[in-house]
Scaffold this motif. Structure first.
Motif, PDB file in Angstrom:
ATOM      1  N   GLY A 159       0.805  -1.222   0.000  1.00  0.00           N
ATOM      2  CA  GLY A 159       0.000   0.000   0.000  1.00  0.00           C
ATOM      3  C   GLY A 159       0.833   1.265   0.000  1.00  0.00           C
ATOM      4  O   GLY A 159       0.308   2.365   0.199  1.00  0.00           O
ATOM      5  N   ASN A 160       2.147   1.153  -0.232  1.00  0.00           N
ATOM      6  CA  ASN A 160       3.024   2.337  -0.276  1.00  0.00           C
ATOM      7  C   ASN A 160       3.270   2.783  -1.717  1.00  0.00           C
ATOM      8  O   ASN A 160       3.039   2.012  -2.656  1.00  0.00           O
ATOM      9  CB  ASN A 160       4.360   2.011   0.407  1.00  0.00           C
ATOM     10  N   ALA A 161       3.750   4.031  -1.876  1.00  0.00           N
ATOM     11  CA  ALA A 161       4.019   4.568  -3.216  1.00  0.00           C
ATOM     12  C   ALA A 161       4.949   3.615  -3.970  1.00  0.00           C
ATOM     13  O   ALA A 161       6.000   3.209  -3.468  1.00  0.00           O
ATOM     14  CB  ALA A 161       4.642   5.959  -3.095  1.00  0.00           C
ATOM     15  N   ASP A 162       4.550   3.277  -5.184  1.00  0.00           N
ATOM     16  CA  ASP A 162       5.175   2.189  -5.933  1.00  0.00           C
ATOM     17  C   ASP A 162       6.382   2.648  -6.770  1.00  0.00           C
ATOM     18  O   ASP A 162       6.316   2.708  -7.992  1.00  0.00           O
ATOM     19  CB  ASP A 162       4.113   1.543  -6.824  1.00  0.00           C
ATOM     20  N   PHE A 163       7.511   2.931  -6.084  1.00  0.00           N
ATOM     21  CA  PHE A 163       8.735   3.292  -6.807  1.00  0.00           C
ATOM     22  C   PHE A 163       9.179   2.130  -7.700  1.00  0.00           C
ATOM     23  O   PHE A 163       9.541   2.312  -8.862  1.00  0.00           O
ATOM     24  CB  PHE A 163       9.846   3.645  -5.810  1.00  0.00           C
ATOM     25  N   GLU A 164       9.139   0.917  -7.122  1.00  0.00           N
ATOM     26  CA  GLU A 164       9.535  -0.291  -7.857  1.00  0.00           C
ATOM     27  C   GLU A 164       8.797  -0.405  -9.198  1.00  0.00           C
ATOM     28  O   GLU A 164       9.410  -0.587 -10.246  1.00  0.00           O
ATOM     29  CB  GLU A 164       9.235  -1.515  -6.980  1.00  0.00           C
ATOM     30  N   GLY A 165       7.481  -0.266  -9.144  1.00  0.00           N
ATOM     31  CA  GLY A 165       6.665  -0.416 -10.346  1.00  0.00           C
ATOM     32  C   GLY A 165       6.952   0.658 -11.384  1.00  0.00           C
ATOM     33  O   GLY A 165       6.875   0.412 -12.580  1.00  0.00           O
ATOM     34  N   ARG A 166       7.319   1.853 -10.908  1.00  0.00           N
ATOM     35  CA  ARG A 166       7.571   2.975 -11.817  1.00  0.00           C
ATOM     36  C   ARG A 166       8.973   2.955 -12.416  1.00  0.00           C
ATOM     37  O   ARG A 166       9.169   3.378 -13.542  1.00  0.00           O
ATOM     38  CB  ARG A 166       7.402   4.304 -11.065  1.00  0.00           C
ATOM     39  N   ALA A 167       9.953   2.532 -11.631  1.00  0.00           N
ATOM     40  CA  ALA A 167      11.344   2.732 -12.042  1.00  0.00           C
ATOM     41  C   ALA A 167      12.113   1.456 -12.378  1.00  0.00           C
ATOM     42  O   ALA A 167      13.152   1.527 -13.035  1.00  0.00           O
ATOM     43  CB  ALA A 167      12.091   3.503 -10.945  1.00  0.00           C
ATOM     44  N   ASN A 168      11.613   0.291 -11.942  1.00  0.00           N
ATOM     45  CA  ASN A 168      12.393  -0.934 -12.176  1.00  0.00           C
ATOM     46  C   ASN A 168      12.458  -1.285 -13.660  1.00  0.00           C
ATOM     47  O   ASN A 168      11.441  -1.313 -14.346  1.00  0.00           O
ATOM     48  CB  ASN A 168      11.810  -2.118 -11.394  1.00  0.00           C
ATOM     49  N   LEU A 184      16.447   6.334 -13.505  1.00  0.00           N
ATOM     50  CA  LEU A 184      16.164   7.612 -12.857  1.00  0.00           C
ATOM     51  C   LEU A 184      16.057   8.700 -13.931  1.00  0.00           C
ATOM     52  O   LEU A 184      16.737   9.713 -13.872  1.00  0.00           O
ATOM     53  CB  LEU A 184      17.285   7.970 -11.867  1.00  0.00           C
ATOM     54  N   GLY A 185      15.243   8.507 -14.918  1.00  0.00           N
ATOM     55  CA  GLY A 185      15.189   9.429 -16.058  1.00  0.00           C
ATOM     56  C   GLY A 185      14.086  10.461 -15.960  1.00  0.00           C
ATOM     57  O   GLY A 185      13.504  10.696 -14.908  1.00  0.00           O
ATOM     58  N   LYS A 186      13.849  11.071 -17.102  1.00  0.00           N
ATOM     59  CA  LYS A 186      12.875  12.153 -17.212  1.00  0.00           C
ATOM     60  C   LYS A 186      11.462  11.686 -16.860  1.00  0.00           C
ATOM     61  O   LYS A 186      10.706  12.398 -16.213  1.00  0.00           O
ATOM     62  CB  LYS A 186      12.888  12.674 -18.667  1.00  0.00           C
ATOM     63  N   SER A 187      11.121  10.469 -17.264  1.00  0.00           N
ATOM     64  CA  SER A 187       9.733  10.027 -17.051  1.00  0.00           C
ATOM     65  C   SER A 187       9.446   9.824 -15.559  1.00  0.00           C
ATOM     66  O   SER A 187       8.333  10.057 -15.103  1.00  0.00           O
ATOM     67  CB  SER A 187       9.432   8.759 -17.846  1.00  0.00           C
ATOM     68  N   LEU A 188      10.463   9.432 -14.805  1.00  0.00           N
ATOM     69  CA  LEU A 188      10.275   9.287 -13.356  1.00  0.00           C
ATOM     70  C   LEU A 188      10.053  10.661 -12.717  1.00  0.00           C
ATOM     71  O   LEU A 188       9.200  10.833 -11.841  1.00  0.00           O
ATOM     72  CB  LEU A 188      11.507   8.601 -12.739  1.00  0.00           C
ATOM     73  N   ARG A 189      10.837  11.655 -13.182  1.00  0.00           N
ATOM     74  CA  ARG A 189      10.673  13.029 -12.705  1.00  0.00           C
ATOM     75  C   ARG A 189       9.272  13.539 -13.030  1.00  0.00           C
ATOM     76  O   ARG A 189       8.609  14.151 -12.201  1.00  0.00           O
ATOM     77  CB  ARG A 189      11.722  13.929 -13.364  1.00  0.00           C
ATOM     78  N   LYS A 190       8.851  13.281 -14.256  1.00  0.00           N
ATOM     79  CA  LYS A 190       7.515  13.722 -14.706  1.00  0.00           C
ATOM     80  C   LYS A 190       6.415  13.066 -13.885  1.00  0.00           C
ATOM     81  O   LYS A 190       5.355  13.647 -13.669  1.00  0.00           O
ATOM     82  CB  LYS A 190       7.302  13.378 -16.184  1.00  0.00           C
ATOM     83  N   PHE A 269      23.576   0.182  -2.998  1.00  0.00           N
ATOM     84  CA  PHE A 269      23.304   0.949  -4.226  1.00  0.00           C
ATOM     85  C   PHE A 269      24.594   1.244  -4.959  1.00  0.00           C
ATOM     86  O   PHE A 269      25.650   1.436  -4.344  1.00  0.00           O
ATOM     87  CB  PHE A 269      22.648   2.297  -3.888  1.00  0.00           C
ATOM     88  N   GLU A 270      24.467   1.338  -6.269  1.00  0.00           N
ATOM     89  CA  GLU A 270      25.596   1.779  -7.084  1.00  0.00           C
ATOM     90  C   GLU A 270      24.999   2.507  -8.286  1.00  0.00           C
ATOM     91  O   GLU A 270      24.059   2.015  -8.908  1.00  0.00           O
ATOM     92  CB  GLU A 270      26.390   0.556  -7.553  1.00  0.00           C
ATOM     93  N   ARG A 271      25.547   3.702  -8.601  1.00  0.00           N
ATOM     94  CA  ARG A 271      25.048   4.409  -9.791  1.00  0.00           C
ATOM     95  C   ARG A 271      25.924   4.024 -10.964  1.00  0.00           C
ATOM     96  O   ARG A 271      27.078   4.395 -11.037  1.00  0.00           O
ATOM     97  CB  ARG A 271      25.078   5.913  -9.571  1.00  0.00           C
ATOM     98  N   ARG A 272      25.331   3.257 -11.873  1.00  0.00           N
ATOM     99  CA  ARG A 272      26.111   2.790 -13.022  1.00  0.00           C
ATOM    100  C   ARG A 272      26.408   3.952 -13.964  1.00  0.00           C
ATOM    101  O   ARG A 272      27.481   4.079 -14.518  1.00  0.00           O
ATOM    102  CB  ARG A 272      25.342   1.697 -13.756  1.00  0.00           C
ATOM    103  N   GLN A 275      21.731   7.972 -15.052  1.00  0.00           N
ATOM    104  CA  GLN A 275      20.323   7.591 -15.149  1.00  0.00           C
ATOM    105  C   GLN A 275      20.028   6.192 -14.617  1.00  0.00           C
ATOM    106  O   GLN A 275      18.876   5.790 -14.592  1.00  0.00           O
ATOM    107  CB  GLN A 275      19.899   7.629 -16.621  1.00  0.00           C
ATOM    108  N   THR A 276      21.048   5.436 -14.271  1.00  0.00           N
ATOM    109  CA  THR A 276      20.826   4.045 -13.868  1.00  0.00           C
ATOM    110  C   THR A 276      21.329   3.768 -12.459  1.00  0.00           C
ATOM    111  O   THR A 276      22.513   3.920 -12.169  1.00  0.00           O
ATOM    112  CB  THR A 276      21.529   3.074 -14.842  1.00  0.00           C
ATOM    113  N   LEU A 277      20.403   3.362 -11.602  1.00  0.00           N
ATOM    114  CA  LEU A 277      20.756   2.974 -10.241  1.00  0.00           C
ATOM    115  C   LEU A 277      20.654   1.452 -10.147  1.00  0.00           C
ATOM    116  O   LEU A 277      19.651   0.865 -10.554  1.00  0.00           O
ATOM    117  CB  LEU A 277      19.795   3.621  -9.245  1.00  0.00           C
ATOM    118  N   VAL A 278      21.704   0.841  -9.613  1.00  0.00           N
ATOM    119  CA  VAL A 278      21.708  -0.611  -9.456  1.00  0.00           C
ATOM    120  C   VAL A 278      21.587  -0.932  -7.966  1.00  0.00           C
ATOM    121  O   VAL A 278      22.322  -0.379  -7.141  1.00  0.00           O
ATOM    122  CB  VAL A 278      23.004  -1.232 -10.024  1.00  0.00           C
ATOM    123  N   MET A 279      20.634  -1.798  -7.613  1.00  0.00           N
ATOM    124  CA  MET A 279      20.493  -2.246  -6.229  1.00  0.00           C
ATOM    125  C   MET A 279      20.863  -3.725  -6.182  1.00  0.00           C
ATOM    126  O   MET A 279      20.209  -4.563  -6.804  1.00  0.00           O
ATOM    127  CB  MET A 279      19.062  -2.041  -5.727  1.00  0.00           C
TER     128      MET A 279
END
Ligand SMILES: [Zn+2]
Length: 292
Positions: A159-168, A184-190, A269-272, A275-279
C-alpha cells in the motif's frame, strides 16, 4: 495435450510423470512431461533462472540443464524460450514446461515413458531465498523513498508509493541474491519523483532499507506461493505476512517458506551512470536453512 501441470509452487522438488513429447532441436533436446516439479525461466520477464536437475528411468539418468517455457501453436508450431512469439498464456498456444537436456536423448526417453524428475534442491532453495529477498528489498525500497513523491504513483503490495513499479527496468535473481536496475530518467521526474533528493541521500536511504530488512528477517514472517490452478499458466502470487501487513503480489517464481530461512538480507546501491541505479541484494541463509 493441455498445459503442463506444475508442483513447484508448493515447494516440490521431485515427482513421477509421463513423457508427452521429446523434441530434438538444433540447440539441443527438450522434453515435455505431463506434470513437473521444475520451475521454468519465464520467456518475457526472465527474473528467476529455470531449475536444473535430472530425469531418471530405472538405472538411466539424463541431466536437465535448465527448465524453460515451451509452447505449441494451434497450427502445430513448437517453440522454446525466447523463440516463443507470444506472451505466456496467450490464446492459440498450449503452454508447456520444457526440460533442456545436456547431450543426446537416451533410448529410454520416449513418449509415454514414466520418468522420475529430480530438481537440484540446493540450487532451488538458493533461488527461492534470492527471489524472496528481491521482493522484500523492493518493498523496503518503496518505503524508504515514499516521502519523495509529489504525485501519487500508484501503490505497491504493502500500500506504499510504488517506486519499484515505476522505475524498475530489470530484475535478475541468483542463488541468495538479486540485482535490480532502476531508471532515474525524465519520465520518473515527470511522474512526480524527486530524483535529485534521492540521489543526494542515497546512503541514508540504503541504511533505512537495511534496517527495515533486518526487522523483517527478525519477524520470521511466513512466505508462500498461492495459485489459481494447477498449470503453468494459472496465475500465481507471492504472499508474505509482514509486520506492516500482508504483502501479496503477482509472481511466477519460487520462494522461501519463512523469513526464518535468513540470517540477514541487505542491499547496496551503485550508480552505473547518471540515469541508472543498481540495487544489489544479498541474502545470508540461516545456518540450518537447508534442513527446513
Ligand atoms: Zn517475483
Amino acid at each position: 495435450m493441455g498445459a503442463t501441470n506444475v508442483t513447484f509452487p508448493s515447494g516440490a522438488v521431485s515427482g513421477e510423470s509421463t513423457v508427452i513429447r521429446v523434441e530434438r532441436l538444433p540447440e539441443g533436446a527438450v522434453v515435455v512431461v505431463d506434470t513437473t516439479p521444475f520451475h521454468p525461466v519465464d520467456h518475457t520477464w526472465p527474473d528467476q533462472p529455470g531449475d536444473a536437475g535430472a530425469l531418471h528411468f530405472g538405472d538411466g539418468q539424463v541431466v536437465v540443464t535448465e527448465a524453460v517455457m515451451a509452447a505449441v501453436s494451434d497450427a502445430g508450431q513448437f517453440a522454446v524460450g525466447t523463440g516463443i512469439p507470444a506472451k505466456r498464456g496467450a490464446e492459440g498456444w498450449t503452454w508447456l514446461v520444457g526440460h533442456k537436456l545436456d547431450g543426446s536423448v537416451p533410448d529410454w526417453l520416449v513418449e509415454g515413458a514414466s520418468v522420475h524428475l529430480v530438481v537440484d534442491a540446493a540450487r532451488r532453495d538458493g533461488l527461492s531465498r534470492g527471489h524472496t529477498a528481491c521482493h522484500l528489498a523492493s518493498l523496503s525500497l518503496d518505503l524508504a523513498v515514499a516521502d519523495l513523491w509529489r504525485k501519487d504513483p500508484g501503490i505497491d503490495a504493502l500500500g506504499n508509493a510504488d517506486f519499484e513499479g515505476r522505475a524498475n527496468q530489470s530484475s535478475r535473481i541468483h542463488e541468495d541474491g538479486s540485482i535490480d536496475e532502476y531508471r532515474l530518467g525524465k519520465s520518473l521526474r515527470k511522474a512526480g519523483f524527486d530524483t535529485e533528493a534521492f540521489v543526494a541521500t542515497l546512503s541514508e536511504r540504503e541504511a533505512r532499507i537495511n534496517a527495515r530488512l533486518s526487522a523483517w528477517v527478525s519477524s520470521g514472517a511466513s512466505s508462500r506461493v498461492e495459485t489459481d490452478g494447477p498449470t503453468i499458466i494459472d496465475r500465481r502470487r507471492w504472499c508474505c505476512e509482514l509486520p506492516e501487513g500482508d504483502a501479496v503480489m503477482p509472481c511466477g517464481g519460487t520462494h522461501a517458506r519463512s523469513l526464518d530461512e535468513f540470517t540477514s538480507i541487505s542491499v547496496a546501491f551503485e550508480r552505473r551512470d547518471p540515469q541508472t541505479l543498481v540495487m544489489t541484494t544479498t541474502a545470508v541463509p540461516a545456518p540450518d536453512a537447508a534442513q527446513r
